[in-house]
Motif scaffolding. Structure first.
Motif: not given
Length: 560
Positions: A324-349
């Motif tokens: 589908p177009a919305d799957t294949s086109s994602m890499s062409n619509t990147v606005q910004a990238t941040f790395s590394p980022v710590t993702k925190t959930t109830q169970s882990n980081k």
């Protein structure tokens, strides 16, 4: 003759095997252990086969007693064959038989071999014939040269449908397809859940399953459509792409669908699958995959997990891929990238990479995680329209993202030194998407919220700062002061409330300056402020319209 062909197919290949081994063909459920009973079935098939071939018993004296029966029923069998040869115009056409290029080359080689070795017999057969094709055949064979040698062991061409066989699963397949034969699948087809397109770099046909297009409902109809679409490909190698972009709980197959599908799918389907490519695997699928493990042990070694579309292109060329177009086109619509980022959930980081695109937000794991016995990069993708709230924690370097998932809301906390930039980019993407939607849709979906108050009142104040009525200008100025004090707006200009302030009518520069300062310091108000400003233009005079365009211009930079 044509009767011999019908007898060979109907009796030798179809009826007689089922009579000899009814337990192996699903006619009866229990196995036959009595040898005498089995012997009786064999004798019955002997009689039927001789009747179909229209020959009497000569070599087996103990069967001579059945010759009168055969002689008596010859007219009956001839009439039956006559009925079989009639095809009604209303009868459905059988599906076409497909052959691989390799199989076609082998078959042509066999024809060349048999014609070359049978040339003398053909010459005798055509000796007295007028317009004998022998000279032309001899000329063609001489041009082709020596025929290829036949392999010592030749494989039987699989011209039958995948369902034919003694395997019970194939019998379930046949019964299921017959039961669903008259069902209309147009609705399923329109959803683009399953389809075939293109080939892999190996030249193997590819099927696609788009998980987000599935919702539980008429599961039997979906199974039927999948088998109907793929049945002509199952007797040779094929590949499957499973698109897990935006996969969520509502896209999981129902608890009864997996056992039903496993029961009716032909055995040959698992044997001939070349590879299963998973793309954009997320946490929801990782959790759901535990329910799948027991249904896929035979093909799990053929699983390939692709972190993004570019990896899939290593196996399926871009011009052959039909995601589908919305799957294949994602890499062409990147606005910004941040790395590394710590993702925190109830169970882990976990350490992740945050990719903000035009319409989606990708939270990509930096380390592979176990899924179905393989290591896979997890890519949790959220559509910006599902974002409910973006909250910055001032005391911590984190942003909490609250989003809609199914019937409820969920949240994820992301810690980074670039929390301000993350919050601004998320807000800009969400607001840009909302502005891109038709105004009618916005009007229907819009509900006035407390968070909308500052933007709405700010537009009222700025628009009325240059009107001809002095009292209204003074009221607009005091409203602006009250807004900045009440909501603690950060602004460089000093605004003082006064009961009898003299506000000049030509205060356009002041209005635009205040708007510019607020646009820089309060970007969260951008969407609501622009909506109110643009809606107000329709009822304003030309002078006010020009003013609105001037003071909304600084806010547009928040979408950059």
């Amino acid at each position: 003759s044509e009767d011999t062909a019908i007898a060979g197919f109907m009796f030798l290949r179809y009826l007689c095997p089922a009579i000899v081994a009814p337990d192996g063909y699903g006619v009866i459920d229990s196995a036959i252990s009595d040898k005498n009973f089995r012997r009786c079935l064999v004798l019955v098939t002997k009689v039927l086969q001789n009747l179909a071939n229209r020959v009497q018993f000569t070599k087996e004296p103990f069967m001579h007693c059945m010759n009168p029966f055969i002689e008596e029923n010859l007219p009956v069998i001839r009439e039956m064959f006559h009925i079989y040869t009639k095809v009604s115009e209303d009868d459905p056409m059988p599906p076409p038989i497909s052959f691989s290029d390799e199989q076609k080359a082998q078959d042509i080689g066999r024809i060349h071999y048999y014609l070359s070795t049978s040339k003398e017999k053909l010459a005798k057969e055509w000796a007295n014939a007028q317009d004998s094709p022998l000279d032309r055949l001899t000329s063609i064979l001489s041009q082709l040269g020596p025929p290829p040698e036949l392999p010592t062991t030749t494989k039987t061409v699989q011209v039958r449908q995948a369902a034919i066989g003694s395997d019970k699963k194939n019998l379930h397949f046949e019964k299921f397809m017959n039961r669903m034969a008259n069902k209309n699948t147009d609705e399923i087809k329109s959803k683009d859940i399953f389809y075939q397109h293109g080939k892999t770099t190996k030249g193997i046909p590819v099927f696609y399953y788009i998980a987000r297009n599935y919702t539980s409902g008429n599961d039997d109809l979906l199974i039927y459509y999948i088998l109907q679409t793929s049945r002509n490909f199952l007797t040779k190698k094929y590949a499957l792409v499973i698109d897990l972009t935006l996969f969520a709980p509502q896209h999981q197959m129902s608890s009864g669908m997996l056992p039903s599908f496993s029961k009716v799918i032909p055995t040959v389907a698992a044997a001939n699958i070349d590879a299963v490519y998973f793309i954009n695997t997320n946490q929801w699928f990782k959790k759901y995959s535990k329910n799948l493990a027991k249904f896929v042990p035979r093909v799990s070694k053929k699983f390939v997990f692709c972190a993004d579309v570019s990896q899939l292109y290593n196996y399926i060329a871009k011009d052959q891929c039909k995601l589908p177009a919305d799957t294949s086109s994602m890499s062409n619509t990147v606005q910004a990238t941040f790395s590394p980022v710590t993702k925190t959930t109830q169970s882990n980081k976990k350490e992740v990479k945050l990719i903000i695109c035009t319409d989606v937000v990708q939270i990509v794991s930096l380390k592979p995680q176990p899924v179905l016995g393989h290591q896979a990069i997890i890519n949790d993708i959220l559509h910006v329209s599902s974002i409910v709230d973006i909250h910055k924690e001032n005391n911590f370097n984190s942003v909490t993202l609250r989003y809609q998932m199914g019937d409820g809301q969920r949240s994820v906390e992301m810690a980074s030194d670039a929390k301000d930039q993350i919050a601004q980019q998320l807000t800009s993407s969400r607001d840009r998407f909302k502005l891109s939607q038709p105004q009618a849709a916005l009007a229907r979906s819009k509900a006035f919220r407390p968070s909308d108050v500052p933007g709405t009142l700010l537009n009222m104040a700025l628009m009325n700062l240059t009107v001809s009525n002095h009292a209204l200008r003074a009221a607009a100025y005091n409203l602006l002061v009250a807004l900045c004090n009440t909501f603690a707006f950060k602004i460089d200009s000093s605004l003082l409330e006064a009961s009898e302030a003299a506000v000049p009518q030509n205060s356009k520069r002041f209005t635009v300056r205040v708007s510019s300062e607020l646009a820089q310091m309060e970007p969260a108000m951008t969407l609501e402020f622009l909506q109110q400003s643009l809606d107000g233009m329709s009822n304003a005079d030309k002078v006010s319209q020009v003013l609105v365009l001037d003071y909304v211009k600084p806010w547009l930079w928040n979408f950059g």
